[in-house]
Design a protein around this motif. Structure first.
Motif, PDB file in Angstrom:
ATOM      1  N   GLU A 166       0.831  -1.207   0.000  1.00  0.00           N
ATOM      2  CA  GLU A 166       0.000   0.000   0.000  1.00  0.00           C
ATOM      3  C   GLU A 166       0.865   1.256   0.000  1.00  0.00           C
ATOM      4  O   GLU A 166       0.548   2.241  -0.687  1.00  0.00           O
ATOM      5  N   ARG A 167       1.957   1.256   0.733  1.00  0.00           N
ATOM      6  CA  ARG A 167       2.866   2.412   0.740  1.00  0.00           C
ATOM      7  C   ARG A 167       3.568   2.553  -0.604  1.00  0.00           C
ATOM      8  O   ARG A 167       3.771   3.669  -1.088  1.00  0.00           O
ATOM      9  N   MET A 168       3.958   1.432  -1.198  1.00  0.00           N
ATOM     10  CA  MET A 168       4.562   1.485  -2.535  1.00  0.00           C
ATOM     11  C   MET A 168       3.595   2.124  -3.525  1.00  0.00           C
ATOM     12  O   MET A 168       3.968   3.031  -4.286  1.00  0.00           O
ATOM     13  N   ALA A 169       2.344   1.675  -3.515  1.00  0.00           N
ATOM     14  CA  ALA A 169       1.343   2.220  -4.435  1.00  0.00           C
ATOM     15  C   ALA A 169       1.103   3.705  -4.158  1.00  0.00           C
ATOM     16  O   ALA A 169       0.941   4.512  -5.087  1.00  0.00           O
ATOM     17  N   GLY A 170       1.087   4.074  -2.869  1.00  0.00           N
ATOM     18  CA  GLY A 170       0.893   5.483  -2.525  1.00  0.00           C
ATOM     19  C   GLY A 170       2.014   6.353  -3.038  1.00  0.00           C
ATOM     20  O   GLY A 170       1.769   7.473  -3.525  1.00  0.00           O
ATOM     21  N   LEU A 171       3.249   5.864  -2.978  1.00  0.00           N
ATOM     22  CA  LEU A 171       4.376   6.644  -3.497  1.00  0.00           C
ATOM     23  C   LEU A 171       4.269   6.809  -5.007  1.00  0.00           C
ATOM     24  O   LEU A 171       4.480   7.904  -5.533  1.00  0.00           O
ATOM     25  N   LEU A 270      -9.323 -12.066   2.534  1.00  0.00           N
ATOM     26  CA  LEU A 270      -9.612 -11.152   1.433  1.00  0.00           C
ATOM     27  C   LEU A 270      -9.957  -9.806   2.038  1.00  0.00           C
ATOM     28  O   LEU A 270     -10.847  -9.714   2.895  1.00  0.00           O
ATOM     29  N   GLY A 271      -9.236  -8.745   1.638  1.00  0.00           N
ATOM     30  CA  GLY A 271      -9.446  -7.437   2.238  1.00  0.00           C
ATOM     31  C   GLY A 271      -9.364  -6.313   1.244  1.00  0.00           C
ATOM     32  O   GLY A 271      -9.022  -6.507   0.076  1.00  0.00           O
ATOM     33  N   ARG A 272      -9.663  -5.127   1.699  1.00  0.00           N
ATOM     34  CA  ARG A 272      -9.650  -3.920   0.875  1.00  0.00           C
ATOM     35  C   ARG A 272      -8.229  -3.376   0.767  1.00  0.00           C
ATOM     36  O   ARG A 272      -7.509  -3.266   1.768  1.00  0.00           O
ATOM     37  N   PHE A 273      -7.821  -3.040  -0.458  1.00  0.00           N
ATOM     38  CA  PHE A 273      -6.492  -2.452  -0.699  1.00  0.00           C
ATOM     39  C   PHE A 273      -6.630  -0.955  -0.861  1.00  0.00           C
ATOM     40  O   PHE A 273      -7.386  -0.469  -1.717  1.00  0.00           O
ATOM     41  N   GLU A 274      -5.869  -0.207  -0.068  1.00  0.00           N
ATOM     42  CA  GLU A 274      -5.934   1.259  -0.091  1.00  0.00           C
ATOM     43  C   GLU A 274      -4.525   1.835  -0.070  1.00  0.00           C
ATOM     44  O   GLU A 274      -3.822   1.721   0.942  1.00  0.00           O
ATOM     45  N   PRO A 275      -4.056   2.445  -1.174  1.00  0.00           N
ATOM     46  CA  PRO A 275      -2.718   3.066  -1.167  1.00  0.00           C
ATOM     47  C   PRO A 275      -2.567   4.046  -0.025  1.00  0.00           C
ATOM     48  O   PRO A 275      -3.523   4.720   0.367  1.00  0.00           O
ATOM     49  N   ALA A 276      -1.366   4.118   0.528  1.00  0.00           N
ATOM     50  CA  ALA A 276      -1.090   5.001   1.656  1.00  0.00           C
ATOM     51  C   ALA A 276       0.218   5.732   1.404  1.00  0.00           C
ATOM     52  O   ALA A 276       1.152   5.187   0.822  1.00  0.00           O
ATOM     53  N   MET A 277       0.277   6.952   1.850  1.00  0.00           N
ATOM     54  CA  MET A 277       1.527   7.699   1.709  1.00  0.00           C
ATOM     55  C   MET A 277       2.596   7.112   2.619  1.00  0.00           C
ATOM     56  O   MET A 277       2.349   6.848   3.789  1.00  0.00           O
ATOM     57  N   PRO A 278       3.808   6.901   2.095  1.00  0.00           N
ATOM     58  CA  PRO A 278       4.891   6.340   2.922  1.00  0.00           C
ATOM     59  C   PRO A 278       5.379   7.344   3.962  1.00  0.00           C
ATOM     60  O   PRO A 278       5.113   8.524   3.871  1.00  0.00           O
TER      61      PRO A 278
END
Length: 278
Positions: A166-171, A270-278
């Motif tokens: 999620e942090r990778m996606a947020g970046l 199974l869960g929700r994926f939410e990008p996050a800022m690192p």
């Protein structure tokens, strides 16, 4: 783009999934039905763990089409594994070379990716600079997929895999916004440490590439008692695939948009994926 499979369960020969199904991964390398491209011939790879051995996985990768590689067929015929990832590549612009073929490996971890970082050439420098300096020497290729893997490792993949991805996606999305790149991230990802496997389906635009998981073995055996191939598989056996390997009704379930799954002993998640800022 690409196609991949992730298998976990009863030890089987690699050929059981790579070659034998009607719509096997090798068939998909020439006749993909759900991919952006019909043909995925820009390299391939498979990474597997020894039955009961754990530790660092073995990896075999090639730059030619998977359908014509005689060594892959030999390895698949003679190798038995309880957990493996396999990938066929359609390049999104980076060179066709062995270091750009999946799976990527770091210690006992493997990583495969289908999708892309939009305008990666513009974003690459900022993304690479965020990689832990101790991890940087292990990057040997030039793909966005390998950078994503090393960013996830940087953000704690080995301890908190979902949060790290999620942090990778947020970046990636943050850097994309800074450069004015719309919808920068498209991904389905599988990663494993040889014990558990994590799978992700996400895109910035909310229209992610296809991804499916297999129905529970007990339900499949009830639906198809005549299928001999299902009888020897444990209840723990699971597959996650870019597209179904066959046409058995009820055998495949779509992975929801913006979600992650964990394949593990006992109850899967199974869960929700939410990008996050690192």
């Amino acid at each position: 783009m690409c196609r991949w499979i992730a298998y976990s369960g009863s030890p089987i020969r690699l050929e059981e999934l790579l070659y034998r199904p009607r719509h096997s991964l090798i068939d998909q390398s020439q006749h993909s039905r759900l991919g952006v491209e019909t043909t995925n011939g820009d390299g391939f790879g498979v990474g597997w763990y020894l039955d009961g051995g754990g530790g660092e996985p073995a990896v075999y990768r090639g730059t030619g089409p998977a359908w014509s590689d005689a060594n892959l067929r030999e390895i698949a015929r003679s190798t038995v594994s309880p957990l493996f990832l396999a990938h066929i590549r359609a390049s999104t612009g980076t060179p066709v070379q062995q270091t750009n073929c999946h799976p990527f490996r770091y210690a006992d971890w493997l990583w495969v990716h289908n999708g892309s970082i939009r305008e990666f050439a513009r974003l690459r420098r900022d993304l690479v600079l965020a990689v832990d300096p101790d991890l940087y020497p292990s990057m040997t290729g030039s793909t966005d997929s390998e950078v994503m893997f090393h960013l996830a490792l940087t953000y704690g993949l080995r301890d908190r895999p979902v949060a790290a991805v999620e942090r990778m996606a947020g970046l990636v999305e943050s850097v994309g916004r800074a450069y004015g790149v719309p919808d920068p991230l498209q991904m389905t990802v599988a990663t494993t440490d040889g014990d558990r496997t994590w799978c992700f389906r996400y895109s910035s635009e909310g229209r992610s590439r296809s991804l499916f998981y297999s129905t529970e073995m007990s339900a499949l055996r009830h639906l198809y008692p005549e299928q001999a191939s299902l009888r020897g598989l444990s209840e723990e056996t699971r597959l996650v695939v870019s597209e179904p390997l066959g046409d058995l009704a009820g055998a495949w379930q779509p992975v929801p948009e913006s979600s992650y799954g964990v394949i593990q002993k006992g109850t899967d998640v199974l869960g929700r994926f939410e990008p996050a800022m690192p």
